[in-house]
Design a protein around this motif. Structure first.
Motif, PDB file in Angstrom:
ATOM      1  N   SER A 337     -86.467  37.282  66.009  1.00  0.00           N
ATOM      2  CA  SER A 337     -85.619  36.124  66.260  1.00  0.00           C
ATOM      3  C   SER A 337     -84.153  36.497  66.194  1.00  0.00           C
ATOM      4  O   SER A 337     -83.350  36.053  67.015  1.00  0.00           O
ATOM      5  CB  SER A 337     -85.932  35.017  65.250  1.00  0.00           C
ATOM      6  OG  SER A 337     -87.254  34.560  65.408  1.00  0.00           O
ATOM      7  N   PHE A 338     -83.783  37.336  65.216  1.00  0.00           N
ATOM      8  CA  PHE A 338     -82.396  37.728  65.085  1.00  0.00           C
ATOM      9  C   PHE A 338     -82.077  38.973  65.909  1.00  0.00           C
ATOM     10  O   PHE A 338     -80.916  39.261  66.159  1.00  0.00           O
ATOM     11  CB  PHE A 338     -82.056  37.970  63.608  1.00  0.00           C
ATOM     12  CG  PHE A 338     -82.085  36.720  62.782  1.00  0.00           C
ATOM     13  CD1 PHE A 338     -80.996  35.874  62.764  1.00  0.00           C
ATOM     14  CD2 PHE A 338     -83.198  36.376  62.052  1.00  0.00           C
ATOM     15  CE1 PHE A 338     -81.017  34.714  62.010  1.00  0.00           C
ATOM     16  CE2 PHE A 338     -83.226  35.223  61.295  1.00  0.00           C
ATOM     17  CZ  PHE A 338     -82.132  34.381  61.274  1.00  0.00           C
ATOM     18  N   ARG A 339     -83.093  39.724  66.307  1.00  0.00           N
ATOM     19  CA  ARG A 339     -82.855  40.886  67.140  1.00  0.00           C
ATOM     20  C   ARG A 339     -82.344  40.482  68.516  1.00  0.00           C
ATOM     21  O   ARG A 339     -81.705  41.269  69.211  1.00  0.00           O
ATOM     22  CB  ARG A 339     -84.147  41.695  67.284  1.00  0.00           C
ATOM     23  CG  ARG A 339     -83.928  43.130  67.737  1.00  0.00           C
ATOM     24  CD  ARG A 339     -85.251  43.833  67.906  1.00  0.00           C
ATOM     25  NE  ARG A 339     -86.061  43.751  66.707  1.00  0.00           N
ATOM     26  CZ  ARG A 339     -87.368  43.975  66.677  1.00  0.00           C
ATOM     27  NH1 ARG A 339     -88.007  44.267  67.792  1.00  0.00           N
ATOM     28  NH2 ARG A 339     -88.037  43.889  65.554  1.00  0.00           N
ATOM     29  N   ALA A 340     -82.629  39.248  68.934  1.00  0.00           N
ATOM     30  CA  ALA A 340     -82.137  38.773  70.222  1.00  0.00           C
ATOM     31  C   ALA A 340     -80.622  38.717  70.265  1.00  0.00           C
ATOM     32  O   ALA A 340     -80.034  38.719  71.343  1.00  0.00           O
ATOM     33  CB  ALA A 340     -82.728  37.392  70.530  1.00  0.00           C
ATOM     34  N   TYR A 341     -79.969  38.675  69.099  1.00  0.00           N
ATOM     35  CA  TYR A 341     -78.514  38.590  69.032  1.00  0.00           C
ATOM     36  C   TYR A 341     -77.870  39.960  68.845  1.00  0.00           C
ATOM     37  O   TYR A 341     -76.656  40.044  68.681  1.00  0.00           O
ATOM     38  CB  TYR A 341     -78.101  37.675  67.872  1.00  0.00           C
ATOM     39  CG  TYR A 341     -78.550  36.245  68.046  1.00  0.00           C
ATOM     40  CD1 TYR A 341     -77.722  35.304  68.642  1.00  0.00           C
ATOM     41  CD2 TYR A 341     -79.806  35.834  67.620  1.00  0.00           C
ATOM     42  CE1 TYR A 341     -78.129  33.991  68.808  1.00  0.00           C
ATOM     43  CE2 TYR A 341     -80.227  34.528  67.785  1.00  0.00           C
ATOM     44  CZ  TYR A 341     -79.383  33.618  68.377  1.00  0.00           C
ATOM     45  OH  TYR A 341     -79.804  32.310  68.553  1.00  0.00           O
ATOM     46  N   ASP A 342     -78.673  41.021  68.865  1.00  0.00           N
ATOM     47  CA  ASP A 342     -78.155  42.373  68.696  1.00  0.00           C
ATOM     48  C   ASP A 342     -77.625  42.869  70.030  1.00  0.00           C
ATOM     49  O   ASP A 342     -78.380  43.074  70.981  1.00  0.00           O
ATOM     50  CB  ASP A 342     -79.260  43.295  68.180  1.00  0.00           C
ATOM     51  CG  ASP A 342     -78.722  44.669  67.808  1.00  0.00           C
ATOM     52  OD1 ASP A 342     -77.512  44.898  67.977  1.00  0.00           O
ATOM     53  OD2 ASP A 342     -79.517  45.509  67.347  1.00  0.00           O
TER      54      ASP A 342
END
Length: 807
Positions: A337-342
């Motif tokens: 979920s947060f890797r999408a913002y990397d």
């Protein structure tokens, strides 16, 4: 002594193992061991912990294991003290940039400083995220050039540095003040901002405040450049001043400033002949080609240009595939979920549907072509309402081939980017794969921006040294002294600039050094994860210079790329069979993966998102495609209202199912009546939308009507600027409904959201709010202005605007 560094690679038990490590460090009496091991397994970590638990000396025994005489101890203490007070570098030049301007200015500062003091040891220029707080103590002087992005935010390549600096500042405030062991670093900061935003140069001010908190000394005044009126007015004198000040402090010499032109590259004529037997050619920094020096400028990169007949390196089909090898090597424990913002690890977004929002499909209306594109996210990826989708589009193939012909380069040639210092692991140009063989075609296709010209005087001065004709050289030098903010008007692209100066033949190293990154194009997401958790909608205006011309340098890069894919894959669902309107495009053969998958990443919206409380009133102003993001706002509000009406609280938060039963709370009848009044009377959603014609570019008309029927959107005001003789804009409708708007702000504590073009709309709307607040209250214009500024500081007045002058 302090522990120098420990590199630890762990698995899911990282927290437990890190606790063991820190406990071992605390148990170590002297902690004087310098560890540089890379721990890759738990057994090695346990071995490291065991070694650290064994102190060299035991103070509890009162006796040293290996006694030393007093003179030896005193000599070692003096050596340690001298080592602590020794600086590895004379100066460190660091930058934080979103568009590349700060990096270009940092390059110019390094070149100017070396021209005055060539014996100076300089660390950089490097991104601020590459600079640790401990590294600052090893530099005598620190020069920071940082821009402000968004509404007072730190750029992406400086946010980690700022968070570390802020944590260091907070920890120093919590502890008792101590005498510093090392002399504090001396620094100077240049901020790049835009006065059109309320948080003018906020990033520079934040970093300045943290450094002052850490007892750092400012050796030169902070400069605040304004892109709204021109950066050069502040940047140029600040650069000269900080270089003069550094020169005086390093040498004590008070000579006047010497131009950095003396160390610019010497002319390099294009090669007229090549050896037929040679299968590989190399140009390196300082090499002599055809009897002449290639360049003596102090570039931070060393380029190897190789041409091999039997090379296995081939051009990539997309930017994602070009960088996926490095991305897959990166080990991370971050959830999907947060890797999408990397930003460093893109994901593949699949283009699954598209539809026209304007009357192009039915009436052939070509003044404004707007398309809604739907992307499907990978499994496990999700987003939040108000977030931004960053799409990576390639440079057009015809533009890349034209530039390669002008530069007399072959796209199949292979290069490798490395640093002058072979031991360095920092990539000086992060947008190009580091120490990997890639083709020149991939560099100009996916990595560098070949359309925009760097707004740098040093770049034009450097180009002048590669001119054969004296007239071209003098014209470029004269052009460098002009206002560079209007350079794109005369020369829209890099090819236009090189075409105007035919004798200029810059080296590949020069171009790689100066050309900025091909940045992703950002689109506000106009859907809600509670409505479609695994799909994203974006609204794209097709920027076509001439619909009858297939290839034009001023066409929108990403919008034309997406529209070309939609037409090639026949994804536009509402195209009328009677429509004869046709937009000419060059088919894109590269740039996508598996036909319709495009490399992208998400950007978190920190302030421009609906409030958590579903009963908060909203005032939304969105002319043109700026209204698209409010479609996601209203979808999210509809799902919130639907949850409130049910007895069970359930819904989606970032794609995760959330369910919990309502708690029964006893309250008085009067309190319950007040709660009902607050929920029904004060909660309102008002939308102001502006377009040209009601039958041609009325975006999302049916959806606004549906939201009104669902009692999610209470009032809709539409301004048609071309439907009558006199023009009507959203600010005119705001004045007509000033009483209602003032009541919502002053009494209902409403949130204001403004999204759209920044050229004139944003300032005009803000001035309108100031006037109507003063009109319907006892405030003066000055007090009303301060009131709006306070709303911005408390995130009650939020703007999301864009234009060429806005970052």
């Amino acid at each position: 002594h302090t522990l120098k560094f420990v590199v630890v690679q762990t698995d899911n038990d990282a927290r437990q193992e890190s606790t063991k490590l820190f406990d071992a460090l605390r148990e170590n009496k002297q902690a004087n061991a310098i560890c540089s091991r890379v721990v890759s397994a738990n057994d090695e970590l346990e071995e490291l912990v065991a070694s650290l638990k064994s102190p060299v000396n035991d103070d509890d025994d009162g006796v040293d294991d290996e006694p030393q005489d007093t003179d030896t101890k005193q000599q070692e203490e003096e050596e340690d003290d001298d080592r602590e007070h020794t600086h590895m570098y004379d100066a460190c030049i660091a930058f934080g940039t979103q568009t590349g301007n700060a990096q270009h200015i940092s390059d110019e500062i390094v070149s100017m400083l070396l021209s005055k003091h060539n014996a100076c040891s300089i660390h950089g220029p490097l991104a601020l995220n590459k600079l640790s707080v401990s590294m600052m103590s090893q530099c005598r002087f620190l020069v920071i050039v940082v821009s402000t992005t968004g509404d007072g935010e730190v750029p992406h390549n400086a946010d980690i540095f700022y968070r570390r600096l802020k944590m260091k500042c907070m920890s120093s405030d919590a502890q008792a003040p101590q005498q510093p062991q090392q002399p504090p670093v001396e620094y100077a900061i240049l901020g790049l901002g835009d006065s059109n935003y309320s948080q003018f140069n906020a990033a520079a001010k934040k970093i300045d405040k943290c450094l002052s908190c850490l007892c750092a000394h400012k050796f030169y005044h902070t400069g605040y450049a304004d892109d709204g009126i021109g950066l050069e007015d502040v940047v140029e004198p600040w650069k000269r001043g900080v270089v003069d000040e550094l020169h005086c402090k390093l040498t004590g010499d008070d000579d006047t400033f010497a131009s950095s032109l003396s160390l610019l590259p010497s002319p390099l004529p294009p090669s007229t002949s090549t050896s037929a037997t040679s299968t590989r050619k190399k140009y390196e920094l300082g090499d002599v080609v055809n009897g002449k020096q290639t360049s003596n400028i102090n570039f931070s990169t060393k380029i190897r240009v190789s041409k091999c007949v039997n090379s296995n390196v081939r051009s990539s089909c997309s930017r994602y595939s070009l960088f996926s090898a490095n991305a897959n090597m990166t080990t991370t424990t971050t959830t999907t979920s947060f890797r999408a913002y990397d930003r460093q690890n893109q994901f593949l977004a699949e283009l699954v549907a598209a539809r026209y929002e304007t009357a192009f499909a039915t009436h052939g209306y070509t003044d404004s072509i707007v398309v809604t594109c739907t992307f499907r996210l990978p499994h496990g990826y999700t987003y939040n309402v108000g977030d931004v989708l960053c799409v990576y589009a390639p440079n057009p193939d015809w533009m890349v081939q034209r530039l390669l012909r002008r530069l007399k380069l072959c796209g199949d040639d292979v290069i490798k980017v490395s640093t002058i210092h072979e031991r360095s692991t920092t990539n000086p140009v992060p947008h190009i794969p580091f120490r990997r063989e890639i083709t020149l075609y991939d560099v100009f296709r996916f990595c560098v921006d070949i359309r925009s010209i760097p707004k740098s005087k040093l770049f034009l001065q450097t180009l002048s040294t590669f001119c054969r004709l004296d007239c071209d050289q003098m014209n470029l030098l004269n052009l460098a002294q002009c206002d560079l903010s209007q350079l794109h008007v005369k020369f829209p692209t890099l090819f236009d600039l090189l075409h105007a100066f035919a004798s200029c033949q810059p080296s590949l190293q020069c171009l790689v050094h100066f050309l900025s990154e091909l940045k992703p194009r950002q689109y506000s997401i106009c859907s809600s994860p509670s409505y479609k958790p695994d799909e994203i909608d974006i609204c794209v205006r097709i920027l076509k210079h001439d619909v009858n011309v297939a290839q034009h340098a001023l066409d929108g890069l990403c919008s034309c790329f997406l529209y070309s894919l939609c037409t090639q894959r026949k994804l536009l669902s509402n195209l009328s069979q009677q429509s004869e309107a046709v937009v000419q495009f060059t088919p894109y053969e590269y740039g996508f993966v598996d036909a319709t998958k495009i490399g992208a990443h998400l950007k978190l919206s920190t302030h421009f998102k609906p409030p958590i409380n579903p009963r908060s009133s909203l005032i939304m102003i969105g002319p043109g495609t700026g209204v698209a993001v409010f479609r996601g706002f209203l979808q999210h509000r509809y799902q919130q209202n639907k949850i409130i009406k049910d007895s069970m609280c359930d819904g989606l938060w970032r794609g995760i199912d959330m369910q919990c039963k309502d708690e029964v709370v006893m309250m008085s009848d009067d309190h319950a009546a007040n709660q009902t009044t607050t929920a029904t009377d004060k909660s309102q959603c008002v939308l102001f939308f502006g377009c040209r014609h009601p039958n041609k570019d009325y975006l999302f008309e049916r959806e606004w009507q549906q939201f009104q029927q669902q009692h999610v959107l209470h009032e809709l005001f539409v301004a048609f600027s071309r439907a009558q003789k006199h023009k009507v804009y959203v600010q005119h409708l705001l004045k007509e409904n000033s009483a209602k708007i003032s009541q919502m702000i002053l009494q209902d504590d409403a949130y204001v959201f403004v999204c759209g073009d920044a050229a004139a709309m944003a300032k005009s709307v803000e001035s309108t709010f100031i006037e109507l607040i003063a009109l319907h209250s006892k405030m003066s214009i000055l007090e009303s202005t301060k009131f709006i500024q306070h709303m911005k500081q408390t995130n009650k007045y939020n703007i999301d605007v864009w234009s060429s002058s806005y970052k």
